[in-house]
Design a protein around this motif. Structure first.
Motif, short mmCIF file in Angstrom:
data_model
loop_
_atom_site.label_atom_id
_atom_site.label_comp_id
_atom_site.label_asym_id
_atom_site.label_seq_id
_atom_site.Cartn_x
_atom_site.Cartn_y
_atom_site.Cartn_z
N VAL A 124 0.85 -1.19 0.00
CA VAL A 124 0.00 0.00 0.00
C VAL A 124 0.88 1.24 0.00
O VAL A 124 1.66 1.48 0.94
CB VAL A 124 -0.94 0.01 1.21
N TYR A 176 1.10 5.32 0.01
CA TYR A 176 0.23 6.30 0.64
C TYR A 176 0.97 7.61 0.84
O TYR A 176 2.14 7.63 1.21
CB TYR A 176 -0.25 5.74 1.99
N VAL A 192 -6.18 5.45 7.91
CA VAL A 192 -5.43 4.67 6.92
C VAL A 192 -4.96 3.36 7.53
O VAL A 192 -5.04 2.29 6.91
CB VAL A 192 -4.25 5.49 6.36
N LYS A 193 -4.46 3.42 8.75
CA LYS A 193 -4.00 2.20 9.40
C LYS A 193 -5.16 1.21 9.62
O LYS A 193 -4.99 0.00 9.46
CB LYS A 193 -3.34 2.54 10.74
N TYR A 247 -5.92 -0.39 6.30
CA TYR A 247 -4.92 -1.41 5.99
C TYR A 247 -5.21 -2.71 6.76
O TYR A 247 -5.12 -3.82 6.20
CB TYR A 247 -3.52 -0.89 6.32
N THR A 273 -6.16 -6.21 5.02
CA THR A 273 -5.37 -7.41 5.31
C THR A 273 -6.27 -8.57 5.72
O THR A 273 -6.11 -9.70 5.26
CB THR A 273 -4.34 -7.11 6.42
N GLY A 310 0.72 -8.31 3.63
CA GLY A 310 0.73 -6.96 3.08
C GLY A 310 1.81 -6.10 3.68
O GLY A 310 2.47 -6.47 4.66
N LEU A 336 2.28 -1.79 4.51
CA LEU A 336 1.83 -0.40 4.48
C LEU A 336 3.05 0.50 4.55
O LEU A 336 3.81 0.43 5.52
CB LEU A 336 0.89 -0.11 5.65
N LEU A 358 -3.06 4.26 -2.57
CA LEU A 358 -4.23 4.80 -1.88
C LEU A 358 -4.44 6.22 -2.43
O LEU A 358 -3.76 7.16 -2.03
CB LEU A 358 -4.01 4.80 -0.37
N TRP A 389 -9.27 6.62 -2.04
CA TRP A 389 -9.46 7.04 -0.64
C TRP A 389 -10.34 8.28 -0.58
O TRP A 389 -11.31 8.34 0.17
CB TRP A 389 -8.10 7.28 0.01
#
Length: 413
Positions: free
Chosen positions: A8, A10, A30-31, A34, A38, A54, A56, A78, A110
């Motif tokens: 990802v 970002y 965002v976290k 993610y 996942t 994954g 990030l 994203l 996003w």
């Protein structure tokens, strides 16, 4: 360690007051996205899912990021307006696109990004798996919400949390199909070690021009009795908001424009007026930033009325309302002056445009409206430009003059 199934990419939003040292961390939303993605990938991949499925890119100082980007099966940008203005994201995009071993681009929207603000071709619809795979169900309302507000909008504003889950599931399905259809890269496969040497796919040469015109007094030409606290030697020095940024509004507007893929140029109203009145051909959409205090000058009202009489959907008007006590006290008089100077736009424009003309009381409201209305002006400009181009190629010179005189007909701005 097996290659990550997805990476990802970002672009974080800097904290208020500047970026500080290093790169800001990914925010909480965002976290959480993610983590949701996942889980969805693991559920769909089942026992085939590797550990560390994954990655990030929340810390660009982590050496593992380059290795993860080298070896991942799917690249998940994203997408936000800021993403296309981030050179690091542009270098990641280039690096992934140029890898020798195959991988799949799986964009995740996003927040909305206008077509005019995308310097590269990218499909922002939800992924659809290739046959014989059957796409996971997504309600029509979820598709509409995703297109209008992105994943962030679905997370924050939807009364149906399942819409967000459906969209995340479809993105996860695209990742799983990409991962299962891509060979495992060699354990030591590394094609680049320093992204600083990789070209930015979003280089500014492909950005769209945007004119920013400022109609405001300077410190030497203020209305009688007006405090000089908000002004400087030139109109472009006007700073209506006291929010700690310490830069003039015109410069901050140019920064906003760059963040969404425009190449801005700041002009005074005097410099832009020949374009607005048709004496010189426009080469870009425009945003006019107006200080209502300037309308105490009858000549300024006359000039703005002449501007208002023309059909210019590729020019949008924003009126920041200064936050000093004198302006708050004078607000009724300033509103009356605006209605007198821009009667056509205030009677025929869209509600969002009318609201922007009648006043934006703080920098957050100004930034939000600028993003929406600058993109709208750009769409009108591009449509106008295509119409003029196609007509001039097929018309005789006499017809061309007629088309030029009608090219600015109203499409609500």
């Amino acid at each position: 360690m097996p290659a990550h199934w997805f990476f990802v990419s970002y672009s974080p939003v800097p904290p208020p007051g500047g970026t500080g040292v290093g790169r800001p961390a990914a925010d909480k939303n965002v976290k959480e996205f993610y983590a949701d993605l996942t889980r969805a990938v693991v559920n769909l991949g089942g026992p085939l899912t590797p550990p560390g499925v994954g990655y990030l890119d929340a810390d660009r100082d982590d050496p593992a990021a380059v290795r993860a980007l080298n070896r991942c099966r799917a690249f998940v940008p994203l997408i936000t307006p800021r993403y296309f203005a981030d050179p690091y994201c542009g270098r990641q995009w280039t690096a992934f696109a140029r890898r020798a071993h195959r991988g799949t681009l799986v964009p995740a929207l996003w927040t909305p990004v206008a077509t005019t603000a995308r310097p590269v071709r990218v499909d922002l619809d939800l992924p659809v798996p290739a046959r014989p795979g059957a796409p996971l169900h997504v309600d029509d309302e979820a598709l509409d919400g995703y297109a209008r507000g992105g994943l962030y909008g679905l997370r924050q504003h939807s009364d149906h949390p399942e819409y967000y889950d459906q969209c995340v599931g479809r993105i996860a399905q695209g990742i799983v199909q990409a991962a299962l259809g891509t060979p495992e890269p060699a354990p030591d496969e590394v094609e680049f070690t320093d992204l600083e040497d990789v070209p930015d796919a979003f280089a500014a040469t492909s950005w769209h021009p945007l004119g920013i015109a400022v109609l405001a007094p300077d410190i030497h030409h203020l209305p009688a009795g007006r405090s000089d606290i908000k002004y400087g030697p030139e109109p472009r020095d006007w700073q209506p908001y006291s929010d700690g940024y310490g830069t003039a509004l015109a410069e901050r507007t140019a920064e906003l424009a760059r963040n969404v893929g425009f190449a801005p140029q700041i002009r005074t109203y005097d410099e832009a007026e020949p374009v607005f009145l048709g004496h010189r051909q426009t080469r870009s959409p425009w945003v006019l930033i107006l200080d209502p205090w300037v309308l105490h000058d009858p000549e300024a009202v006359r000039r703005l009325r002449e501007f208002d009489a023309r059909d210019l959907p590729w020019v949008t008007v924003l009126t920041p309302i200064a936050d000093d006590p004198q302006t708050r006290q004078a607000r009724p008089d300033l509103d009356a002056l605006l209605k007198s100077a821009l009667p056509r736009r205030l009677s025929r424009g869209r509600a969002i445009q009318r609201g922007a003309i009648l006043g934006l009381d703080n920098s957050e409201a100004f930034s939000s409206r600028f993003m929406e209305l600058a993109n709208s002006a750009a769409h009108h400009y591009l449509n106008r430009d295509r119409l003029r181009s196609s007509t001039t190629k097929s018309s005789a010179p006499a017809d061309r003059r007629h088309v030029d005189s009608q090219g600015d007909q109203e499409a609500p701005s």
